[in-house]
Each structure stands twice: as C-alpha cells, then as structure tokens.
Design an enzyme around this catalytic site. Structure first.
Site, PDB file in Angstrom:
ATOM      1  N   HIS A 101     -32.542  85.918 164.291  1.00  0.00           N
ATOM      2  CA  HIS A 101     -32.985  87.030 165.117  1.00  0.00           C
ATOM      3  C   HIS A 101     -32.893  86.692 166.607  1.00  0.00           C
ATOM      4  O   HIS A 101     -32.858  85.524 166.995  1.00  0.00           O
ATOM      5  CB  HIS A 101     -34.405  87.430 164.743  1.00  0.00           C
ATOM      6  CG  HIS A 101     -34.491  88.189 163.457  1.00  0.00           C
ATOM      7  ND1 HIS A 101     -35.655  88.760 162.990  1.00  0.00           N
ATOM      8  CD2 HIS A 101     -33.542  88.474 162.529  1.00  0.00           C
ATOM      9  CE1 HIS A 101     -35.427  89.371 161.837  1.00  0.00           C
ATOM     10  NE2 HIS A 101     -34.157  89.201 161.534  1.00  0.00           N
ATOM     11  N   GLU A 103     -35.101  86.917 168.941  1.00  0.00           N
ATOM     12  CA  GLU A 103     -36.251  86.170 169.454  1.00  0.00           C
ATOM     13  C   GLU A 103     -36.079  84.666 169.226  1.00  0.00           C
ATOM     14  O   GLU A 103     -36.361  83.847 170.111  1.00  0.00           O
ATOM     15  CB  GLU A 103     -37.544  86.645 168.774  1.00  0.00           C
ATOM     16  CG  GLU A 103     -37.861  88.117 169.010  1.00  0.00           C
ATOM     17  CD  GLU A 103     -37.307  89.031 167.934  1.00  0.00           C
ATOM     18  OE1 GLU A 103     -37.934  90.063 167.644  1.00  0.00           O
ATOM     19  OE2 GLU A 103     -36.225  88.713 167.376  1.00  0.00           O
ATOM     20  N   CYS A 127     -40.488  90.605 163.949  1.00  0.00           N
ATOM     21  CA  CYS A 127     -40.938  90.496 162.562  1.00  0.00           C
ATOM     22  C   CYS A 127     -41.944  89.355 162.433  1.00  0.00           C
ATOM     23  O   CYS A 127     -42.214  88.634 163.404  1.00  0.00           O
ATOM     24  CB  CYS A 127     -39.740  90.253 161.642  1.00  0.00           C
ATOM     25  SG  CYS A 127     -39.003  88.607 161.831  1.00  0.00           S
ATOM     26  N   CYS A 130     -40.493  85.842 163.352  1.00  0.00           N
ATOM     27  CA  CYS A 130     -40.333  85.672 164.802  1.00  0.00           C
ATOM     28  C   CYS A 130     -41.694  85.563 165.481  1.00  0.00           C
ATOM     29  O   CYS A 130     -41.848  84.836 166.470  1.00  0.00           O
ATOM     30  CB  CYS A 130     -39.533  86.832 165.387  1.00  0.00           C
ATOM     31  SG  CYS A 130     -37.780  86.786 164.944  1.00  0.00           S
TER      32      CYS A 130
END
Length: 204
Positions: A101, A103, A127, A130
């Site tokens: 992801h 992040e 999420c 993260c």
C-alpha cells in the site's frame, strides 16, 4: 554613457510612471494542505494498479516532505507476472496478497531518520495493516481524502487502533476540486515580462 543603455533606462522610467497597477503576489496559490494532498495524488499516477491508484505524502512539523509512496508490487517482483484482479476463484490470483500500500511505501521511502510526529496525507483512509505501520512509525496525524470503504471490518479495526494510539484523523476538504498541471504554461510570455526584459541584465 552607451546610447543603448540610455534607451533602456528611458523604457524603465516610462514603465515606472505608467498607470499600470503595481505587481503584487498571486492570491490563487496552493495552500500547504492542498499542495501536500496534490503531491499524494500526483504520486498515485505512478501506480500500475488498474483499479485503485493511491498515493501518500508524509510531512514533518516544518512542512517538509519526508516520504512519498504509492501502491504497487514489492521491489524485484514483476508487476507483469503477479495478479491485479480484485476477485478470483482462488485468492492467490488476486492482488491483495501481494500489493504494498501507499502508506507502507511512503514510510519505507522516508528521507529522514524517522517520521515521528509527522502528518500523512493520503487519498484513501488507511486499512488496519497500514494503521499498525503508521502507529509504530510515530506518525501523529492522518489527513485523508476518501473513506469510501468505511463499512469494511478492516477500516473499522483501523479506526479503533488509531483512536487508541491517539493518532488524529481528519477528512480533507479542498478549496480547489481540480488542480491542473500545464507543462506549456512555463512558455507563456506576459506583456509585463516583455517590458521587463528591456532592463539591463533582466532575465525575468
């Protein structure tokens, strides 16, 4: 005195005594928050995900960018061989087991010793996985553009973790709904610039 220089100074004098309004700073410049969110959205354009392009931008207390990332496959893992599908009969054939992801990549791409006390600007609310990384890295604030998956268990767990860890989460409300990057704009010549160019040694 050189005649050409005399002519130049006459032009400057005529310009200064003209009735034109004085040159002032732009009023439609980007505010810091819009700038950082725009950087997150621009970095998202590097993503090869055909469904979701997400970017993240980490900023320290001095308004300096210390990390940027977007969603994609891990380094050394071919994004031509790994799947990008959201649904498949076999979960191994979906992207979710492989993609990093935005992040995560922003935190790993940091250009400082750490990101403690920083703010993360991100397109989608993080999420739960993260959220763990954000908490462990010491980021204290998240500014997000969309929370469209808020009903998912992963997002509810994320909010629970972030709230317990004292990480502030705020939705982003832009002043400009669209920011256009025009590569040709740098070649535009305004009348004021042409007048200015007659001054000795002036290059702007």
């Amino acid at each position: 005195m050189n005649i050409a220089h005399v002519s130049d100074w006459i032009c400057i004098y005529e310009f200064l005594r003209s009735d034109e309004a004085p040159c002032k700073k732009r009023e439609d410049y980007l505010e810091w928050s819009e700038y950082f969110m725009a950087v997150a959205f621009l970095s998202a354009q590097r993503s090869k995900d055909p469904n979701s392009q997400v970017g993240a931008c980490i900023v320290n207390s001095e308004n300096k960018i210390v990390g940027i990332g977007y969603n994609g496959m891990p380094n050394g893992c071919s994004d031509d061989l790994l799947p990008w599908a959201r649904k498949a009969s076999n979960k191994l054939d979906t992207k979710y087991l492989y993609v990093c992801h935005a992040e995560l990549n922003a935190i790993l791409n940091k250009n400082s010793a750490d990101v403690k006390g920083s703010t993360m600007y991100v397109a989608l609310f993080p999420c739960n996985e993260c959220a763990k990384l954000i908490i462990q890295s010491g980021i204290k604030k998240i500014i997000y553009m969309s929370d469209k998956y808020c009903e998912m268990a992963e997002m509810k767990a994320s909010k629970r973790l972030l709230d317990m860890a004292g990480v502030e989460c705020s939705p982003f409300t832009p002043k400009h709904r669209k920011i256009v990057i025009d590569f040709d704009s740098i070649n535009k010549i305004e009348n004021r610039d042409i007048t200015c160019s007659t001054a000795p040694g002036c290059s702007h």
